[in-house]
Design a protein around this motif. Structure first.
Motif, mmCIF file in Angstrom:
data_model
loop_
_atom_site.group_PDB
_atom_site.id
_atom_site.type_symbol
_atom_site.label_atom_id
_atom_site.label_comp_id
_atom_site.label_asym_id
_atom_site.label_seq_id
_atom_site.Cartn_x
_atom_site.Cartn_y
_atom_site.Cartn_z
ATOM 1 N N UNK A 1 7.536 -15.325 -12.163
ATOM 2 C CA UNK A 1 7.791 -14.426 -13.288
ATOM 3 C C UNK A 1 6.513 -13.720 -13.723
ATOM 4 N N UNK A 2 5.444 -14.509 -13.910
ATOM 5 C CA UNK A 2 4.174 -13.933 -14.356
ATOM 6 C C UNK A 2 3.642 -12.955 -13.319
ATOM 7 N N UNK B 1 7.787 -18.979 -18.531
ATOM 8 C CA UNK B 1 7.758 -19.908 -17.408
ATOM 9 C C UNK B 1 7.951 -21.336 -17.888
ATOM 10 N N UNK C 1 19.475 -15.526 -13.872
ATOM 11 C CA UNK C 1 18.325 -14.630 -13.837
ATOM 12 C C UNK C 1 17.907 -14.217 -15.245
ATOM 13 N N UNK D 1 8.782 -2.185 -18.951
ATOM 14 C CA UNK D 1 9.498 -3.223 -19.697
ATOM 15 C C UNK D 1 11.003 -3.066 -19.559
ATOM 16 N N UNK D 2 11.447 -2.358 -18.518
ATOM 17 C CA UNK D 2 12.886 -2.226 -18.296
ATOM 18 C C UNK D 2 13.351 -3.426 -17.478
ATOM 19 N N UNK D 3 14.344 -4.153 -17.997
ATOM 20 C CA UNK D 3 14.695 -5.391 -17.297
ATOM 21 C C UNK D 3 15.322 -5.119 -15.938
ATOM 22 N N UNK E 1 13.706 -10.233 -9.146
ATOM 23 C CA UNK E 1 14.043 -11.659 -9.240
ATOM 24 C C UNK E 1 15.313 -11.968 -8.464
ATOM 25 N N UNK F 1 11.083 -12.323 -20.473
ATOM 26 C CA UNK F 1 9.788 -11.628 -20.464
ATOM 27 C C UNK F 1 9.941 -10.189 -20.925
ATOM 28 N N UNK F 2 10.965 -9.512 -20.428
ATOM 29 C CA UNK F 2 11.099 -8.099 -20.764
ATOM 30 C C UNK F 2 12.089 -7.884 -21.898
ATOM 31 N N UNK G 1 5.733 -9.632 -13.157
ATOM 32 C CA UNK G 1 5.632 -8.715 -14.300
ATOM 33 C C UNK G 1 4.263 -8.022 -14.289
ATOM 34 N N UNK G 2 3.228 -8.753 -13.888
ATOM 35 C CA UNK G 2 1.904 -8.121 -13.825
ATOM 36 C C UNK G 2 1.891 -7.056 -12.740
ATOM 37 N N UNK H 1 14.258 -15.908 -16.788
ATOM 38 C CA UNK H 1 12.984 -15.216 -16.542
ATOM 39 C C UNK H 1 12.945 -13.832 -17.175
ATOM 40 N N UNK H 2 14.115 -13.235 -17.402
ATOM 41 C CA UNK H 2 14.125 -11.888 -17.972
ATOM 42 C C UNK H 2 13.819 -11.875 -19.467
ATOM 43 N N UNK I 1 12.515 -5.757 -13.140
ATOM 44 C CA UNK I 1 12.211 -7.178 -12.948
ATOM 45 C C UNK I 1 13.458 -7.920 -12.461
ATOM 46 N N UNK J 1 4.889 -14.113 -20.651
ATOM 47 C CA UNK J 1 5.345 -14.636 -19.363
ATOM 48 C C UNK J 1 5.002 -16.109 -19.212
#
Lengths: 211, 196
Positions: B76-77, A84, A103, B114-116, B123, A109-110, B80-81, A106-107, B119, A80
């Protein structure tokens, strides 16, 4: 992981056997979502490549310090952080691509590729080979996004436009009638389905020849 | 976007911006757990639950912690946390207090962090500047839209077991993408013919 590995073989593995799209079938969301044109594909892949290299580097440096039970949250935080950075850099320097990708930046990350490589490779291997692996997989991803983006852009708009330069245009030259649906979501599914079928077909042919 | 009606937000989430088919969020589960209807509906239930919950939590996190401290760039950080922690927490609670629910959803919960789709929903809430009620509505709608697509997909795959398909297509991911192509055509065109 024997000792017979070399820089070239580790790099090529990411493009051929561990190819993100056709080998590992990981990271499909960005592969389909942002490939409306080659340019977007390159932007997305460049961002992912940077995150891959960064996270593989850091995870591999820290691999002896990371306790096994909390490794996934730690990997997520590392990833992450790099995402960023990419997010802010792209917003500042390539605002057009940033707006088109929206979007999906940022995705990253996953994106399963990034965490998959951190988990499967960087946690078990040294710093040098982890970086090579990240570059290999990232390049494989880049090639795939360019391929899918290229097919969709050529069929959907009739030409290729790269960073503001129109490379060729079949609409005015050949009277080509663009298939608009290729740039919409059905086109993405169709392109990847046909490409995967071709890859499977070649695998079957190879297996028949071999056996 | 803050003045969009709840109905419009809901319809957006379910159909026009369907997460799986139009926005391509959460595709791994779309091709991975749609081999039979039972696991697809289990996964969908878990996703509705987690998306709604994380829409609520992330709204408060963003509005009352990140915005006053001017830490928006950390979203974002932070998200996700929070989502990963939330999924863990939900798993513990469900396992302790609702064993039947855990037996049906349990194995899908870890997959979700971890499924987009989750998130992505969070977002998009922030990007569209939705209010609290709108965020929650969009979260539920995204989950419902996910369920609709998962159920159609898994039913088609389950019922077409006896259909002939070429060997190069097989029964796996490639086949799923061909079905998704047909599905997305109907989704994309339906709402051009019948506008909401």
């Amino acid at each position: 992981m024997g000792d017979n590995r070399s820089v070239a073989s580790e790099f090529m593995r990411g493009i051929t056997k561990d190819n993100p799209t056709f080998g590992l079938v990981l990271g499909l969301c960005p592969t389909l979502a942002v490939t409306t044109s080659i340019e977007n594909g390159i932007g997305m892949a460049a961002g992912t490549l940077f995150v891959l290299v960064g996270s593989n580097l850091l995870v591999s440096i820290l691999r002896k310090e990371i306790p096994d039970t909390v490794r996934i949250p730690i990997e997520l935080i590392v990833i992450a952080t790099f995402v960023s950075i990419v997010d802010m850099v792209m917003e500042a320097f390539t605002p057009d691509i940033y707006a088109a990708l929206g979007v999906y930046i940022p995705l990253i990350v996953v994106n399963c590729i990034v965490i998959g490589r951190a988990e499967a490779y960087a946690l078990k291997n040294g710093v040098f080979y982890s970086i090579i692996d990240a570059f290999g997989v990232g390049t494989g991803f880049l090639l795939m996004l360019m391929l899918i983006g290229g097919i969709r852009e050529v069929l959907g708009t009739g030409g290729i436009k790269l960073f503001g330069v129109q490379l060729f245009d079949m609409v005015s030259m050949l009277g080509y009638n663009p298939i608009g649906i290729m740039t919409l979501s059905p086109g993405a599914f169709l392109t990847i389905a046909v490409l995967m079928a071709i890859v499977n077909y070649r695998r079957i042919l190879k297996a028949m020849k071999g056996g | 976007m803050a003045d969009a009606s709840l109905f419009a937000v809901f319809m957006d989430g379910v159909f026009l911006k369907n997460f799986l088919i139009v926005q391509f969020l959460g595709l791994c589960s779309f091709v991975g757990v749609t081999k039979d209807v039972k696991s697809a509906s289990g996964m969908s239930g878990a996703v509705i639950f987690v998306i709604t919950l994380s829409s609520v939590v992330s709204y408060f996190l963003y509005t009352y912690i990140l915005l006053p401290l001017r830490l928006e760039y950390l979203n974002t950080i932070a998200f996700i946390i929070v989502i990963a922690a939330l999924v863990q927490l939900v798993e513990f609670i469900v396992r302790k207090h609702m064993p039947p629910l855990y037996r049906s959803l349990g194995i899908y919960l870890p997959l979700i962090s971890t499924n987009c789709a989750v998130l992505g929903a969070v977002l998009l809430n922030v990007m569209n500047e939705y209010t609290f009620i709108q965020s929650v509505t969009f979260g539920i709608a995204a989950g419902v839209g996910y369920t609709v697509a998962m159920l159609i997909m898994s039913s088609i795959r389950e019922w077409s077991n006896v259909v002939y398909v070429p060997r190069a297509v097989g029964r796996g991911v490639t086949y799923a993408f061909f079905i998704a192509f047909v599905m997305s055509m109907s989704f994309a065109n339906y709402f051009k013919v019948i506008p909401l």
